[in-house]
Design an enzyme around this catalytic site. Structure first.
Site, mmCIF file in Angstrom:
data_model
loop_
_atom_site.group_PDB
_atom_site.id
_atom_site.type_symbol
_atom_site.label_atom_id
_atom_site.label_comp_id
_atom_site.label_asym_id
_atom_site.label_seq_id
_atom_site.Cartn_x
_atom_site.Cartn_y
_atom_site.Cartn_z
ATOM 1 N N GLU A 118 0.833 -1.213 0.000
ATOM 2 C CA GLU A 118 0.000 0.000 0.000
ATOM 3 C C GLU A 118 0.864 1.258 0.000
ATOM 4 O O GLU A 118 0.560 2.234 -0.686
ATOM 5 C CB GLU A 118 -0.930 -0.013 1.226
ATOM 6 C CG GLU A 118 -1.928 -1.164 1.175
ATOM 7 C CD GLU A 118 -2.858 -1.181 2.377
ATOM 8 O OE1 GLU A 118 -2.370 -1.379 3.512
ATOM 9 O OE2 GLU A 118 -4.068 -0.979 2.183
ATOM 10 N N GLU A 138 -3.665 -10.382 3.849
ATOM 11 C CA GLU A 138 -4.714 -9.966 4.786
ATOM 12 C C GLU A 138 -5.746 -11.072 5.006
ATOM 13 O O GLU A 138 -6.205 -11.291 6.139
ATOM 14 C CB GLU A 138 -5.414 -8.693 4.277
ATOM 15 C CG GLU A 138 -4.630 -7.412 4.507
ATOM 16 C CD GLU A 138 -3.558 -7.123 3.467
ATOM 17 O OE1 GLU A 138 -3.281 -7.988 2.605
ATOM 18 O OE2 GLU A 138 -2.978 -6.027 3.511
ATOM 19 N N GLY A 146 -6.092 -1.693 4.760
ATOM 20 C CA GLY A 146 -6.574 -0.484 5.450
ATOM 21 C C GLY A 146 -5.737 0.738 5.136
ATOM 22 O O GLY A 146 -6.005 1.828 5.641
HETATM 23 C C1 1HE Z 1 6.652 -8.774 12.136
HETATM 24 C C2 1HE Z 1 5.972 -8.613 10.914
HETATM 25 C C3 1HE Z 1 4.755 -7.867 10.916
HETATM 26 C C4 1HE Z 1 7.751 -9.763 10.557
HETATM 27 N N1 1HE Z 1 4.333 -7.379 12.103
HETATM 28 N N2 1HE Z 1 6.162 -8.273 13.278
HETATM 29 N N3 1HE Z 1 2.052 -8.758 7.109
HETATM 30 C C5 1HE Z 1 2.286 -10.072 7.034
HETATM 31 O O1 1HE Z 1 1.420 -10.877 7.190
HETATM 32 C C6 1HE Z 1 3.720 -10.463 6.771
HETATM 33 C C7 1HE Z 1 4.294 -11.178 7.984
HETATM 34 N N4 1HE Z 1 5.703 -11.385 7.835
HETATM 35 C C8 1HE Z 1 6.235 -12.405 7.107
HETATM 36 O O2 1HE Z 1 5.552 -13.134 6.436
HETATM 37 C C9 1HE Z 1 7.729 -12.559 7.148
HETATM 38 O O3 1HE Z 1 8.217 -11.903 8.310
HETATM 39 C C10 1HE Z 1 8.485 -11.995 5.924
HETATM 40 C C11 1HE Z 1 8.193 -12.880 4.693
HETATM 41 C C12 1HE Z 1 8.077 -10.555 5.637
HETATM 42 C C13 1HE Z 1 10.003 -12.005 6.217
HETATM 43 O O4 1HE Z 1 10.403 -13.296 6.604
HETATM 44 P P1 1HE Z 1 11.776 -13.497 7.412
HETATM 45 O O5 1HE Z 1 11.997 -14.985 7.582
HETATM 46 O O6 1HE Z 1 12.847 -12.694 6.791
HETATM 47 O O7 1HE Z 1 11.540 -12.809 8.863
HETATM 48 P P2 1HE Z 1 10.776 -13.394 10.168
HETATM 49 O O8 1HE Z 1 11.650 -14.319 10.895
HETATM 50 O O9 1HE Z 1 9.422 -13.896 9.793
HETATM 51 O O10 1HE Z 1 10.518 -12.042 10.996
HETATM 52 C C14 1HE Z 1 11.548 -11.427 11.753
HETATM 53 C C15 1HE Z 1 10.908 -10.715 12.918
HETATM 54 O O11 1HE Z 1 10.032 -9.690 12.400
HETATM 55 C C16 1HE Z 1 10.027 -11.621 13.736
HETATM 56 O O12 1HE Z 1 10.037 -11.137 15.063
HETATM 57 P P3 1HE Z 1 10.997 -11.807 16.209
HETATM 58 O O13 1HE Z 1 10.700 -10.995 17.436
HETATM 59 O O14 1HE Z 1 10.548 -13.243 16.299
HETATM 60 O O15 1HE Z 1 12.403 -11.667 15.702
HETATM 61 C C17 1HE Z 1 8.659 -11.389 13.167
HETATM 62 O O16 1HE Z 1 7.614 -11.683 14.075
HETATM 63 C C18 1HE Z 1 8.719 -9.910 12.891
HETATM 64 N N5 1HE Z 1 7.750 -9.510 11.877
HETATM 65 N N6 1HE Z 1 6.688 -9.226 9.952
HETATM 66 C C19 1HE Z 1 5.023 -7.585 13.234
HETATM 67 N N7 1HE Z 1 4.076 -7.646 9.804
HETATM 68 C C20 1HE Z 1 -3.320 -0.927 7.265
HETATM 69 S S1 1HE Z 1 -3.815 -2.516 6.902
HETATM 70 C C21 1HE Z 1 -2.455 -3.349 6.244
HETATM 71 C C22 1HE Z 1 -2.669 -4.828 6.440
HETATM 72 C C23 1HE Z 1 -1.404 -5.589 6.334
HETATM 73 O O17 1HE Z 1 -0.328 -5.066 6.141
HETATM 74 S S2 1HE Z 1 -1.557 -7.286 6.459
HETATM 75 C C24 1HE Z 1 0.039 -7.921 6.162
HETATM 76 C C25 1HE Z 1 0.796 -8.173 7.429
#
Ligand code: 1HE
Length: 265
Positions: A118, A138, A146
């Site tokens: 976005e 999402e 959003g």
């Molecule tokens: C996060 C987030 C996040 C990572 N919020 N903490 N977005 C998603 O559904 C995407 C979620 N993220 C992923 O699928 C993956 O993290 C990635 C593919 C982006 C990257 O993978 P990778 O292996 O490099 O990293 P990781 O090990 O998954 O993440 C590293 C850390 O970042 C880990 O935290 P830690 O404390 O365990 O080290 C993750 O929890 C954290 N992390 N992504 C919070 N999104 C206004 S409406 C908009 C609606 C949306 O955007 S929905 C999409 C949400």
């Protein structure tokens, strides 16, 4: 403020300006540049600062990914009405970017996911490197876009593709993203920032009035009926063409002092 290389550190979005281009870097690599409230606030102030002193903006991300989208850790705690205000706040910030005084170039790599897509869609030009993947997870997270995605991303790729991405959670690679209009350029891994900077520097040399008209009039005219669009175009056209800068540039071309249009590389 226009000194080359001048920097000002913000916690989660760094700001630097070089040769009239403001570079905003999402700087939360340990959380994959997830967009927390704090990140959105820093982004807002960076966008505001760029309005006064830059002629173009580049937005990029530190670490292996552009942005993992909404910070899911913060999201869980919101009541419905807080969710509405949160979404409207993102709309306000991303609107400031899209309806900016100066054009914005997104440099994409790795995950460009959910709110990250976005944000990219609110920029005017998107440059993706080959590591880029786009997704709208999402549906799988039990939420909805959003940050303006249903309007901007939907208009870029079309509603059928966006529906598919949201229902299935599929990832789309850089080439497919280019074919779907999610980005205008695909470059080798690691080169998106440099390419975006090159393009932004080029655009920064345009007449500010032309750039303003391009980024503000085109999306509005795109939302209008044909007749209204033609009418508005005639005024924007006349306004830009009679500016002193246009007269100087047109004269420069006629006197053979300006560059010709180049053949594609
Ligand atoms: C996060 C987030 C996040 C990572 N919020 N903490 N977005 C998603 O559904 C995407 C979620 N993220 C992923 O699928 C993956 O993290 C990635 C593919 C982006 C990257 O993978 P990778 O292996 O490099 O990293 P990781 O090990 O998954 O993440 C590293 C850390 O970042 C880990 O935290 P830690 O404390 O365990 O080290 C993750 O929890 C954290 N992390 N992504 C919070 N999104 C206004 S409406 C908009 C609606 C949306 O955007 S929905 C999409 C949400």
């Amino acid at each position: 403020a226009q000194q080359s290389g001048a920097t000002m550190d913000r916690t989660l979005v760094t700001y630097e300006i070089a040769q009239d281009v403001a570079i905003l870097t999402l700087n939360r690599p340990e959380k994959r540049n997830a967009l927390s409230d704090h990140v959105i606030d820093d982004l807002e102030s960076g966008i505001a600062q760029a309005q006064g002193e830059a002629r173009a903006i580049v937005i990029c991300g530190n670490g292996d990914h552009f942005s993992a989208g909404l910070d899911l850790a913060e999201h869980a705690a919101r009541t419905p009405i807080e969710g509405v205000h949160h979404s409207r706040h993102w709309h306000g910030v991303f609107d400031k970017l899209e309806q900016s005084a100066v054009p914005a170039f997104a440099a994409l790599h790795g995950a460009v996911v959910g709110g990250g897509l976005e944000l990219a869609a609110a920029c005017h030009v998107r440059v993706a490197d080959e590591t880029t993947f786009f997704a709208l997870p999402e549906g799988t997270r039990g939420i909805f876009v959003g940050g303006g995605g249903s309007v901007r991303a939907g208009r870029l790729m079309g509603v059928a593709r966006m529906t598919d991405m949201m229902l299935t959670g599929r990832s789309v690679d850089a080439r497919q993203g280019e074919a779907w209009n999610l980005c205008q350029y695909v470059v080798p891994a690691g080169e998106a920032r440099a390419k975006a900077l090159e393009l932004a520097s080029k655009a920064a040399q345009n007449a500010p009035m032309s750039n303003y008209a391009i980024i503000n009039a085109l999306p509005r005219i795109n939302d209008m009926g044909r007749g209204d669009g033609f009418f508005v175009e005639s005024f924007v056209s006349a306004m830009t063409a009679t500016s002193p800068e246009a007269e100087a540039r047109l004269r420069a071309f006629l006197e053979k002092r300006a560059a010709k249009v180049a053949r594609p590389e």
